[in-house]
Design an enzyme around this catalytic site. Structure first.
Site, PDB file in Angstrom:
ATOM      1  N   ARG A  15      19.956 -11.921   9.834  1.00 20.90           N
ATOM      2  CA  ARG A  15      19.042 -11.818  10.984  1.00 20.90           C
ATOM      3  C   ARG A  15      19.403 -10.590  11.839  1.00 20.90           C
ATOM      4  NH1 ARG A  15      19.006 -11.159  16.350  1.00 20.90           N
ATOM      5  NH2 ARG A  15      20.845 -12.484  16.541  1.00 20.90           N
ATOM      6  N   ASP A  16      20.499 -10.657  12.578  1.00 16.48           N
ATOM      7  CA  ASP A  16      20.827  -9.540  13.481  1.00 16.48           C
ATOM      8  C   ASP A  16      21.119  -8.280  12.670  1.00 16.48           C
ATOM      9  OD1 ASP A  16      21.561  -8.044  15.719  1.00 16.48           O
ATOM     10  OD2 ASP A  16      22.706  -9.665  16.615  1.00 16.48           O
ATOM     11  N   HIS A 207      29.397 -13.459  20.751  1.00 13.49           N
ATOM     12  CA  HIS A 207      28.505 -12.657  19.879  1.00 13.49           C
ATOM     13  C   HIS A 207      28.665 -11.213  20.349  1.00 13.49           C
ATOM     14  CE1 HIS A 207      24.451 -12.008  17.803  1.00 13.49           C
ATOM     15  NE2 HIS A 207      24.511 -10.943  18.589  1.00 13.49           N
ATOM     16  N   HIS A 209      28.579  -7.123  19.784  1.00 13.41           N
ATOM     17  CA  HIS A 209      28.211  -5.889  19.072  1.00 13.41           C
ATOM     18  C   HIS A 209      29.358  -4.907  19.297  1.00 13.41           C
ATOM     19  CE1 HIS A 209      24.076  -6.778  17.752  1.00 13.41           C
ATOM     20  NE2 HIS A 209      24.213  -7.748  18.648  1.00 13.41           N
ATOM     21  N   CYS A 240      19.884  -4.669  18.122  1.00  5.86           N
ATOM     22  CA  CYS A 240      18.636  -5.231  18.619  1.00  5.86           C
ATOM     23  C   CYS A 240      17.642  -4.099  18.865  1.00  5.86           C
ATOM     24  CB  CYS A 240      18.883  -6.006  19.910  1.00  5.86           C
ATOM     25  SG  CYS A 240      17.370  -6.622  20.647  1.00  5.86           S
TER      26      CYS A 240
HETATM   27  P1  HMG Z   1       4.026 -11.703  23.613  1.00  6.04           P
HETATM   28  O1  HMG Z   1       3.262 -10.543  23.076  1.00  6.04           O
HETATM   29  O2  HMG Z   1       4.227 -11.780  25.082  1.00  6.04           O
HETATM   30  O3  HMG Z   1       3.466 -13.088  23.051  1.00  6.04           O
HETATM   31  O4  HMG Z   1       5.436 -11.714  22.900  1.00  6.04           O
HETATM   32  P2  HMG Z   1       2.088 -13.838  23.159  1.00  6.04           P
HETATM   33  O5  HMG Z   1       2.401 -15.296  23.318  1.00  6.04           O
HETATM   34  O6  HMG Z   1       1.197 -13.167  24.184  1.00  6.04           O
HETATM   35  O7  HMG Z   1       1.467 -13.619  21.702  1.00  6.04           O
HETATM   36  C1  HMG Z   1       1.078 -12.356  21.228  1.00  6.04           C
HETATM   37  C2  HMG Z   1       0.883 -12.410  19.708  1.00  6.04           C
HETATM   38  O8  HMG Z   1       2.115 -12.734  19.068  1.00  6.04           O
HETATM   39  C3  HMG Z   1      -0.087 -13.466  19.263  1.00  6.04           C
HETATM   40  O9  HMG Z   1      -0.708 -12.995  18.067  1.00  6.04           O
HETATM   41  C4  HMG Z   1       0.792 -14.637  18.921  1.00  6.04           C
HETATM   42  O10 HMG Z   1       0.206 -15.531  17.999  1.00  6.04           O
HETATM   43  C5  HMG Z   1       1.974 -13.931  18.289  1.00  6.04           C
HETATM   44  P3  HMG Z   1      -2.167 -12.300  18.058  1.00  6.04           P
HETATM   45  O11 HMG Z   1      -3.087 -13.343  18.621  1.00  6.04           O
HETATM   46  O12 HMG Z   1      -2.035 -11.090  18.944  1.00  6.04           O
HETATM   47  O13 HMG Z   1      -2.368 -11.973  16.605  1.00  6.04           O
HETATM   48  N1  HMG Z   1       3.219 -14.715  18.398  1.00  6.04           N
HETATM   49  C6  HMG Z   1       3.997 -15.036  17.357  1.00  6.04           C
HETATM   50  N2  HMG Z   1       3.902 -14.788  16.038  1.00  6.04           N
HETATM   51  C7  HMG Z   1       4.862 -15.287  15.234  1.00  6.04           C
HETATM   52  N3  HMG Z   1       5.915 -16.003  15.689  1.00  6.04           N
HETATM   53  C8  HMG Z   1       6.046 -16.276  17.002  1.00  6.04           C
HETATM   54  C9  HMG Z   1       5.052 -15.788  17.891  1.00  6.04           C
HETATM   55  N4  HMG Z   1       4.879 -15.873  19.224  1.00  6.04           N
HETATM   56  C10 HMG Z   1       3.759 -15.228  19.513  1.00  6.04           C
HETATM   57  N5  HMG Z   1       7.087 -16.987  17.439  1.00  6.04           N
HETATM   58  C11 HMG Z   1       7.345 -12.886  22.037  1.00  6.04           C
HETATM   59  C12 HMG Z   1       6.422 -12.701  23.216  1.00  6.04           C
HETATM   60  C13 HMG Z   1       8.520 -13.723  22.502  1.00  6.04           C
HETATM   61  C14 HMG Z   1       6.610 -13.622  20.918  1.00  6.04           C
HETATM   62  C15 HMG Z   1       7.786 -11.483  21.521  1.00  6.04           C
HETATM   63  O14 HMG Z   1       8.285 -10.765  22.622  1.00  6.04           O
HETATM   64  C16 HMG Z   1       8.855 -11.548  20.458  1.00  6.04           C
HETATM   65  O15 HMG Z   1       8.593 -11.964  19.333  1.00  6.04           O
HETATM   66  N6  HMG Z   1      10.091 -11.094  20.787  1.00  6.04           N
HETATM   67  C17 HMG Z   1      11.204 -11.104  19.867  1.00  6.04           C
HETATM   68  C18 HMG Z   1      11.883  -9.760  19.854  1.00  6.04           C
HETATM   69  C19 HMG Z   1      13.062  -9.811  18.907  1.00  6.04           C
HETATM   70  O16 HMG Z   1      12.938 -10.219  17.755  1.00  6.04           O
HETATM   71  N7  HMG Z   1      14.233  -9.362  19.403  1.00  6.04           N
HETATM   72  C20 HMG Z   1      15.437  -9.374  18.614  1.00  6.04           C
HETATM   73  C21 HMG Z   1      16.097 -10.738  18.561  1.00  6.04           C
HETATM   74  S1  HMG Z   1      17.065 -11.105  20.006  1.00  6.04           S
HETATM   75  C22 HMG Z   1      18.546 -10.236  19.734  1.00  6.04           C
HETATM   76  O17 HMG Z   1      18.684  -9.473  18.809  1.00  6.04           O
HETATM   77  C23 HMG Z   1      19.682 -10.510  20.681  1.00  6.04           C
HETATM   78  C24 HMG Z   1      20.754 -11.435  20.069  1.00  6.04           C
HETATM   79  O18 HMG Z   1      21.277 -10.904  18.857  1.00  6.04           O
HETATM   80  C25 HMG Z   1      21.917 -11.608  21.068  1.00  6.04           C
HETATM   81  C26 HMG Z   1      22.440 -10.248  21.548  1.00  6.04           C
HETATM   82  O19 HMG Z   1      22.997  -9.498  20.748  1.00  6.04           O
HETATM   83  O20 HMG Z   1      22.233  -9.985  22.738  1.00  6.04           O
HETATM   84  C27 HMG Z   1      20.181 -12.829  19.786  1.00  6.04           C
HETATM   85 MG    MG Z   2      22.832  -9.494  18.649  1.00  6.63          MG
END
Ligand code: HMG
Ligand code: MG
Length: 303
Positions: A15-16, A207, A209, A240
């Site tokens: 994932r990450d 966690h 980095h 990320c």
């Molecule tokens: P948004 O645009 O505000 O969401 O995104 P929305 O509710 O307005 O929906 C917009 C569109 O996204 C819609 O589709 C939804 O159906 C779809 P459309 O009608 O436009 O075709 N949608 C989804 N599709 C699939 N799966 C879902 C989903 N939700 C909505 N779950 C949202 C808000 C949270 C969805 C977006 O910002 C997002 O997906 N963010 C994730 C970003 C990401 O992956 N970041 C990396 C992971 S976190 C990380 O790495 C940190 C960590 O490692 C810890 C650290 O190191 O700090 C964990």
């Molecule tokens: Mg991370």
């Protein structure tokens, strides 16, 4: 100083490690990575994310990955779920654990999940309730606990406040994340100590980095204050897409080498992980990113 005799490693490379890769990585390669990690003895693997494919395209095949992996009995396969849509995908895919992910910094929360911290908590509450109702494990990641790429310094009180909310939601584990790798051991200890005043240390994980090369020192500092769960990524893959300048997680091989040298058990086969790290790096067309992994590989070829 009492150190743990056993450390649980959560392997986050599928994932990450892969989410920020620009090249298309086939579902088959992701599945092979997870299967090899399962065989190497990891009891908890962060497999993929049920996030918007527009936001993180590399994770768009989450359902296929989960459908095709060979599950090892007793291994927890975790997936990220930012909202109920993500949770529904995770449930259908038979994930063992869902991970909600929030931040201690308002700026990062907006960049990463497009909402404020308090809005994110409102979104996570139904996910937490649904996870409990379905009997799934629930984990929470708390980003930018030691610094934020947009806001800079992050007050410890902000970390504690969000960690406490996650604990109240019944999270089995809470990941204190150094998203951009800026924490140093004294700061690390202060944050972990403050968090463990409100949350049982057995529920806290680190966690880290490794952007500034501080992770091994920070793992040691965390163990000194009672933390015994750490997230690592083979060959140090990761980052990320919404954290400018964030590089990979601490390399699993380096952590396993350090812990083995300290007589701390993990249940994971270091030699097998070295092979996986070298193989995965080759898949991505780059040299191995773990110092221990490269050293062990070099030693093998000369002996
Ligand atoms: P948004 O645009 O505000 O969401 O995104 P929305 O509710 O307005 O929906 C917009 C569109 O996204 C819609 O589709 C939804 O159906 C779809 P459309 O009608 O436009 O075709 N949608 C989804 N599709 C699939 N799966 C879902 C989903 N939700 C909505 N779950 C949202 C808000 C949270 C969805 C977006 O910002 C997002 O997906 N963010 C994730 C970003 C990401 O992956 N970041 C990396 C992971 S976190 C990380 O790495 C940190 C960590 O490692 C810890 C650290 O190191 O700090 C964990
Ligand atoms: Mg991370």
């Amino acid at each position: 100083m009492i150190l743990p005799s056993f450390v649980k490693i959560v392997e986050v490379s599928p994932r990450d490690g892969l989410q920020n890769e620009k090249m298309v990585i086939s579902t088959d390669t992701k599945v092979e990575l997870i299967n090899r990690l399962s065989q190497a003895g990891f009891k908890n693997i962060e497999a993929t994310s049920f996030v918007s494919p527009k936001w993180t395209p590399q994770m768009a095949d989450a359902a296929d990955v989960m459908a095709q992996i060979t599950r090892r009995p007793g291994t927890i396969y975790s997936v990220l779920t930012p909202n109920m849509k993500g949770f529904e995908g995770a449930l259908a895919a038979r994930a063992d654990e869902v991970v909600i992910f929030g931040a201690a910094s308002e700026a990062f929360s907006q960049k990463n999940i497009n909402c404020s911290i308090s809005e994110s908590i409102e979104r996570f509450e139904p996910v937490a309730a649904a996870a409990h109702a379905a009997g799934l494990r629930l984990r929470a990641a708390l980003s930018c606990a030691f610094g934020c790429p947009y806001q800079g310094e992050v007050p410890i009180a902000d970390v504690v406040r969000v960690a406490k909310r996650f604990a109240e939601m019944g999270c089995h584990e809470i990941d204190i994340a150094d998203t951009i790798g800026v924490g140093t051991p004294k700061h690390l200890r202060a944050v972990m100590q403050a968090v463990t005043e409100v949350v049982d240390p057995a529920r806290i994980s680190g966690h880290f980095h490794d952007t500034y090369g501080q992770s091994l020192a920070n793992i040691l500092a965390s163990m000194e204050v009672g933390i015994s769960i750490f997230h690592t990524s083979v060959s140090g893959l990761g980052g990320c897409p919404y954290a400018k300048g964030a590089t990979g997680n601490v390399a699993t091989e380096d952590v396993l080498f350090m812990l083995a040298g300290m007589g701390i058990e993990t249940g994971v086969d270091l030699e097998a992980v070295v092979d996986i790290g070298q193989w995965m790096s080759a898949q991505l067309g780059r040299p191995g990113g773990s110092r221990a992994g490269n050293a062990i590989t070099a030693k093998r070829s000369t002996s």
